[in-house]
Write a protein that holds these residues in place. Structure first.
Motif, PDB file in Angstrom:
ATOM      1  N   UNK A 168       0.829  -1.206   0.000  1.00  0.00           N
ATOM      2  CA  UNK A 168       0.000   0.000   0.000  1.00  0.00           C
ATOM      3  C   UNK A 168       0.865   1.258   0.000  1.00  0.00           C
ATOM      4  N   UNK A 169       1.862   1.290   0.880  1.00  0.00           N
ATOM      5  CA  UNK A 169       2.733   2.455   0.933  1.00  0.00           C
ATOM      6  C   UNK A 169       3.522   2.612  -0.365  1.00  0.00           C
ATOM      7  N   UNK A 170       3.891   1.487  -0.991  1.00  0.00           N
ATOM      8  CA  UNK A 170       4.587   1.556  -2.280  1.00  0.00           C
ATOM      9  C   UNK A 170       3.682   2.177  -3.348  1.00  0.00           C
ATOM     10  N   UNK A 171       2.416   1.778  -3.361  1.00  0.00           N
ATOM     11  CA  UNK A 171       1.459   2.327  -4.320  1.00  0.00           C
ATOM     12  C   UNK A 171       1.297   3.826  -4.123  1.00  0.00           C
ATOM     13  N   UNK A 172       0.977   4.215  -2.888  1.00  0.00           N
ATOM     14  CA  UNK A 172       0.729   5.628  -2.616  1.00  0.00           C
ATOM     15  C   UNK A 172       1.991   6.467  -2.813  1.00  0.00           C
ATOM     16  N   UNK A 173       3.148   5.902  -2.470  1.00  0.00           N
ATOM     17  CA  UNK A 173       4.398   6.634  -2.660  1.00  0.00           C
ATOM     18  C   UNK A 173       4.668   6.895  -4.128  1.00  0.00           C
ATOM     19  N   UNK A 174       4.441   5.907  -4.963  1.00  0.00           N
ATOM     20  CA  UNK A 174       4.669   6.095  -6.402  1.00  0.00           C
ATOM     21  C   UNK A 174       3.762   7.177  -6.963  1.00  0.00           C
ATOM     22  N   UNK A 175       2.479   7.156  -6.542  1.00  0.00           N
ATOM     23  CA  UNK A 175       1.543   8.166  -7.065  1.00  0.00           C
ATOM     24  C   UNK A 175       1.919   9.552  -6.539  1.00  0.00           C
ATOM     25  N   UNK A 176       2.285   9.642  -5.258  1.00  0.00           N
ATOM     26  CA  UNK A 176       2.678  10.935  -4.689  1.00  0.00           C
ATOM     27  C   UNK A 176       3.950  11.471  -5.351  1.00  0.00           C
ATOM     28  N   UNK A 229       6.519  15.332  -9.059  1.00  0.00           N
ATOM     29  CA  UNK A 229       7.345  15.593 -10.240  1.00  0.00           C
ATOM     30  C   UNK A 229       6.711  16.634 -11.151  1.00  0.00           C
ATOM     31  N   UNK A 230       5.385  16.546 -11.312  1.00  0.00           N
ATOM     32  CA  UNK A 230       4.723  17.367 -12.324  1.00  0.00           C
ATOM     33  C   UNK A 230       3.975  18.550 -11.725  1.00  0.00           C
ATOM     34  N   UNK A 275       2.177   0.555  -9.902  1.00  0.00           N
ATOM     35  CA  UNK A 275       0.926   0.871  -9.197  1.00  0.00           C
ATOM     36  C   UNK A 275      -0.216   0.020  -9.735  1.00  0.00           C
ATOM     37  N   UNK A 276      -0.329  -0.058 -11.056  1.00  0.00           N
ATOM     38  CA  UNK A 276      -1.424  -0.834 -11.671  1.00  0.00           C
ATOM     39  C   UNK A 276      -1.315  -2.311 -11.298  1.00  0.00           C
ATOM     40  N   UNK A 277      -0.112  -2.867 -11.345  1.00  0.00           N
ATOM     41  CA  UNK A 277       0.070  -4.281 -11.032  1.00  0.00           C
ATOM     42  C   UNK A 277      -0.288  -4.573  -9.577  1.00  0.00           C
ATOM     43  N   UNK A 278       0.131  -3.708  -8.670  1.00  0.00           N
ATOM     44  CA  UNK A 278      -0.157  -3.933  -7.247  1.00  0.00           C
ATOM     45  C   UNK A 278      -1.637  -3.711  -6.937  1.00  0.00           C
ATOM     46  N   UNK A 337      -7.511   5.816  -5.743  1.00  0.00           N
ATOM     47  CA  UNK A 337      -7.160   4.408  -5.590  1.00  0.00           C
ATOM     48  C   UNK A 337      -8.156   3.770  -4.627  1.00  0.00           C
ATOM     49  N   UNK A 338      -8.976   2.847  -5.151  1.00  0.00           N
ATOM     50  CA  UNK A 338     -10.028   2.208  -4.345  1.00  0.00           C
ATOM     51  C   UNK A 338      -9.556   0.843  -3.862  1.00  0.00           C
TER      52      UNK A 338
END
Length: 457
Positions: free
Chosen positions: A349-357, A362-363, A426-429, A451-452
């Motif tokens: 979960x933290x990996x998912x949210x970290x990648x999105x954050x 970045x942008x 993120x998509x895979x997890x 992310x649901x």
């Protein structure tokens, strides 16, 4: 024999049709014969009742048996219907007998010869006048059908046989046409599957004229072919992008090392630092690829536990606040009104949210904000919504952002230092969690990713 699907369909259709036709024709013939025999029996009984009535009427009138007109009536039935009678008085003395007419008719050739073994049936009737017994009438007639009756039945049987033959012929013809039409779609499917096996990924099955069931298979096949074609395009794109990602740092390292070897450059700390940065870029790329492969592993095991959404937000705040402050981007956390529980693998979960954050950071330019909130307007799910005020993206790019190395703006990741794999992870997890991802974005306005996660795993 019966090796092809069409031959099997044809065989079973014809077999079922013939069984049905034989059964129906049997019941038709049996029912008709029974009905016809019942009709003949009722007709015979009516004739006998009529004769009995005439005899009793004549006896009542004359006080004894007379031959006229009773004998004429008995004679008529003997000549036309092979219905013979013997009339006895109350003392058992025979008064009339028309059974002898049969032999006379045979001698003159006026009736069909009597078949060998033909059985005759006789039935006795008591004659009464004013409740007094006056005699007995014995009716004699052949068992079964006679002359015209037998001819009539044979004609009906002939028509039934002709109808059966015609129906069987039509059943074979229509079964052949139906089996051909039914298997035509399967032949198209078989041909298309062969083409697909030969790597012709552009093959598609036309849907017009196909039965509903075959049409569904054809639609699934076309979707499969489209998916394979897309995967092939992605594979080629991935190979090209990976080569491109590797080529730049390798070329830089090669030129720097060759410059050191040729004595053009002195290996100063600054130049070695540049080489080290290029090397670390390669290391980061390999690490990201390893993470992606691990996330896409179908055997991935999640250590799910019950988590509280508010505590996840607090952990993200502590982890990312220094990074956001360093870039000058605001990080806002919207507190939830009530406690929301869900199940997930905490590390993943933290990996998912970290990648999105990280992607949002970045942008998002300096002075803008990124907001994280918990949303609960979807039954059975808890969602984390991450909104940024960054550059956003075109709507046509949204379906592709989770593909490896995808870039809507080809220079976009170059400027930010990304390799285009984070959202693929993120998509895979999320798929491993059986979760859902919703993306909204407007160019130069920002992006919102929700992310649901299911509340029950």
């Amino acid at each position: 024999m019966l090796q092809t699907l069409r031959s099997k369909i044809l065989f079973y259709l014809v077999l079922i049709s013939m069984i049905g036709i034989v059964i129906v024709s049997f019941f038709i013939q049996y029912g008709f014969e029974e009905s016809f025999n019942s009709y003949l029996d009722r007709n015979r009984e009516k004739k006998i009742d009529r004769i009995i009535t005439e005899i009793e009427k004549d006896y009542r009138k004359n006080g004894h048996f007379t031959s006229d007109p009773v004998y004429g009536l008995l004679h008529e039935n003997a000549m036309t219907d092979q219905l013979y009678f013997r009339l006895y008085d109350r003392f058992g003395k025979m008064q009339m007998d028309t059974s002898s007419i049969r032999g006379m008719l045979n001698s003159f050739g006026l009736t069909e010869p009597e078949p060998s073994g033909e059985e005759w049936h006789s039935k006795s009737y008591t004659l009464k006048v004013d409740q007094a017994v006056i005699g007995k009438l014995v009716a004699i007639y052949p068992e079964g059908l006679i002359d015209d009756e037998y001819t009539f039945i044979q004609t009906i049987q002939l028509y039934i046989l002709a109808a059966v033959c015609l129906t069987i012929f039509l059943a074979i013809i229509f079964s052949m046409l139906f089996s051909k039409k039914l298997t035509a779609g399967l032949k198209k499917l078989s041909f298309a599957a062969g083409e697909l096996q030969q790597h012709n990924l552009d093959i598609r099955i036309p849907l017009s004229g196909l039965p509903t069931e075959v049409r569904q298979i054809a639609v699934s096949f076309n979707n499969l072919a489209e998916s394979l074609a897309k995967e092939e395009r992605l594979r080629k794109q991935f190979t090209g992008d990976l080569a491109h990602e590797l080529r730049t740092p390798l070329a830089t390292l090669r030129s720097q090392i060759e410059a050191f070897q040729d004595g053009i450059w002195e290996p100063t700390p600054q130049r070695l630092q540049v080489s080290h940065e290029e090397l670390m870029r390669l290391v980061r790329l390999v690490n990201e690829l390893e993470k992606l492969l691990a996330a896409e592993n179908p055997q991935i095991k999640l250590e799910k536990m019950e988590l509280e959404a508010e505590s996840v937000l607090a952990a993200l705040w502590e982890m990312f606040l220094p990074i956001f402050k360093e870039k000058g981007v605001g990080l806002q956390i919207e507190e939830t009104a009530q406690e929301e529980m869900f199940e997930a693998d905490k590390d993943r979960l933290m990996q998912i949210l970290s990648n999105v954050l990280n992607n949002a950071l970045k942008y998002t330019p300096e002075g803008k904000n990124v907001t994280i909130s918990v949303v609960t307007d979807k039954d059975g799910y808890v969602g984390f919504q991450i909104q940024d005020e960054g550059s956003g993206m075109d709507e046509e790019d949204i379906p592709h952002i989770f593909e490896r190395f995808y870039r809507g703006d080809k220079s976009r990741d170059r400027k930010t230092g990304g390799v285009g794999i984070g959202l693929s992870i993120v998509k895979a997890l999320m798929d491993a969690h059986k979760g859902l991802i919703k993306v909204k974005s407007r160019l130069n306005k920002g992006t919102s990713i929700t992310l649901w996660f299911p509340q029950e795993g």
